[in-house]
Design a protein around this motif. Structure first.
Motif, PDB file in Angstrom:
ATOM      1  N   MET A  55      10.388  18.681  10.817  1.00 27.88           N
ATOM      2  CA  MET A  55       9.490  17.530  10.989  1.00 27.88           C
ATOM      3  C   MET A  55      10.233  16.192  10.983  1.00 27.88           C
ATOM      4  N   SER A  56       9.727  15.260  11.793  1.00 31.34           N
ATOM      5  CA  SER A  56      10.304  13.915  11.861  1.00 31.34           C
ATOM      6  C   SER A  56       9.880  13.108  10.633  1.00 31.34           C
ATOM      7  N   GLU A  57      10.552  11.980  10.446  1.00 28.93           N
ATOM      8  CA  GLU A  57      10.208  11.114   9.315  1.00 28.93           C
ATOM      9  C   GLU A  57       8.736  10.669   9.386  1.00 28.93           C
ATOM     10  N   ASP A  58       8.268  10.342  10.597  1.00 32.45           N
ATOM     11  CA  ASP A  58       6.870   9.903  10.737  1.00 32.45           C
ATOM     12  C   ASP A  58       5.902  11.034  10.398  1.00 32.45           C
ATOM     13  N   GLU A  59       6.243  12.244  10.815  1.00 30.97           N
ATOM     14  CA  GLU A  59       5.373  13.391  10.496  1.00 30.97           C
ATOM     15  C   GLU A  59       5.361  13.655   8.991  1.00 30.97           C
ATOM     16  N   LEU A  60       6.530  13.530   8.373  1.00 29.81           N
ATOM     17  CA  LEU A  60       6.625  13.756   6.921  1.00 29.81           C
ATOM     18  C   LEU A  60       5.808  12.727   6.154  1.00 29.81           C
ATOM     19  N   MET A  61       5.837  11.484   6.661  1.00 27.53           N
ATOM     20  CA  MET A  61       5.115  10.390   5.992  1.00 27.53           C
ATOM     21  C   MET A  61       3.648  10.729   5.772  1.00 27.53           C
ATOM     22  N   ALA A  62       3.070  11.422   6.743  1.00 25.39           N
ATOM     23  CA  ALA A  62       1.641  11.754   6.673  1.00 25.39           C
ATOM     24  C   ALA A  62       1.336  12.733   5.531  1.00 25.39           C
ATOM     25  N   GLY A  91       0.824  -1.198   0.000  1.00 33.16           N
ATOM     26  CA  GLY A  91       0.000   0.000   0.000  1.00 33.16           C
ATOM     27  C   GLY A  91       0.851   1.238   0.000  1.00 33.16           C
ATOM     28  N   PRO A  92       0.200   2.391  -0.213  1.00 36.79           N
ATOM     29  CA  PRO A  92       0.959   3.642  -0.335  1.00 36.79           C
ATOM     30  C   PRO A  92       1.689   4.043   0.946  1.00 36.79           C
ATOM     31  N   GLN A  93       1.328   3.423   2.087  1.00 32.57           N
ATOM     32  CA  GLN A  93       2.087   3.722   3.314  1.00 32.57           C
ATOM     33  C   GLN A  93       3.549   3.305   3.161  1.00 32.57           C
ATOM     34  N   ASN A  94       3.804   2.260   2.341  1.00 33.35           N
ATOM     35  CA  ASN A  94       5.190   1.847   2.098  1.00 33.35           C
ATOM     36  C   ASN A  94       5.940   2.909   1.302  1.00 33.35           C
ATOM     37  N   GLY A  95       5.324   3.370   0.224  1.00 32.52           N
ATOM     38  CA  GLY A  95       5.944   4.411  -0.586  1.00 32.52           C
ATOM     39  C   GLY A  95       6.140   5.697   0.221  1.00 32.52           C
ATOM     40  N   ALA A  96       5.167   5.995   1.086  1.00 33.63           N
ATOM     41  CA  ALA A  96       5.275   7.209   1.918  1.00 33.63           C
ATOM     42  C   ALA A  96       6.485   7.107   2.845  1.00 33.63           C
ATOM     43  N   ARG A  97       6.752   5.905   3.346  1.00 29.29           N
ATOM     44  CA  ARG A  97       7.939   5.686   4.192  1.00 29.29           C
ATOM     45  C   ARG A  97       9.212   5.945   3.378  1.00 29.29           C
ATOM     46  N   VAL A  98       9.220   5.422   2.141  1.00 28.71           N
ATOM     47  CA  VAL A  98      10.390   5.595   1.264  1.00 28.71           C
ATOM     48  C   VAL A  98      10.634   7.088   1.006  1.00 28.71           C
ATOM     49  N   VAL A  99       9.560   7.820   0.682  1.00 27.97           N
ATOM     50  CA  VAL A  99       9.685   9.249   0.368  1.00 27.97           C
ATOM     51  C   VAL A  99      10.148  10.026   1.608  1.00 27.97           C
TER      52      VAL A  99
END
Ligand code: FE
Length: 199
Positions: free
Chosen positions: A170-177, A41-49
């Motif tokens: 922003m942290s990586e988790d915040e950016l992911m959103a 799902g796109p949550q994986n790509g969001a982690r990569v980005v």
């Protein structure tokens, strides 16, 4: 009975038949369902980005050797496809299509949205990408270049969207959103800090 019910019944009948004939095993079916429901799902790509935005060395690896960089984060390709990652900048805006059918990077973005598979998108993304972008509410400066990438069975493209302004702390988790599926197809930008789609 709706057509969805009919499809569900047919799928169940087919599954029972395959199990009965010993052609598949129940754990294999559960594994595939879990894969598509929970792990792709796109949550994986969001982690990569988000990782690429946060870690310049990872970003270099992602652009130079995308398939391996994505596997580094634990997202294995499901169809053996090679990934290509293209970076959006102020000067170049990339957009992804599969003009032939619906090829899509499952490992990082899950299954394609319905519009991605539609004939109008497939035709117009190639012939009039700026017009398509305007319809998605995305305005690209006249002096910027728009590049269209046509996916196929061997190569799957993912856009690395521009990091939104005002996100320095922003942290990586915040950016992911802020990273949406559409922004990784290139039809929109990433969300701005207020969570809105930036025009
Ligand atoms: Fe395709």
């Amino acid at each position: 009975m709706t057509s969805d019910d009919e499809v569900a019944l047919r799928v169940r009948a087919l599954e029972s038949l395959l199990l009965e004939k010993g052609l598949v095993e129940a754990p294999a079916i559960d594994e595939i369902i879990d894969l598509f429901e929970n792990r792709l799902g796109p949550q994986n790509g969001a982690r990569v980005v988000a990782r690429a935005w946060s870690d310049p060395a990872f970003k270099d690896r992602l652009l130079s050797n995308p398939t391996d960089a994505i596997v580094e984060l634990g997202f294995e390709a499901v169809q053996g496809e090679d990934m290509v990652v293209v970076e959006n900048t102020a000067a170049v805006h990339n957009i992804v299509v599969c003009t032939l059918c619906s090829c899509f990077p499952w490992a990082t973005m899950g299954l394609p949205p319905v519009w991605y598979k539609s004939a109008p998108y497939r035709a117009r993304a190639a012939s009039d990408p700026r017009g398509v972008l305007v319809e998605f509410g995305t305005n690209i400066a006249a002096e910027a270049e728009v590049r269209v990438w046509d996916s196929n069975a061997e190569l799957r493209y993912m856009v690395l969207p521009e990091r939104p302004a005002g996100t320095d702390g922003m942290s990586e988790d915040e950016l992911m959103a802020l990273v949406t599926r559409d922004s990784m197809i290139g039809v929109t930008r990433a969300l701005d800090v207020g969570g809105e789609v930036a025009p």
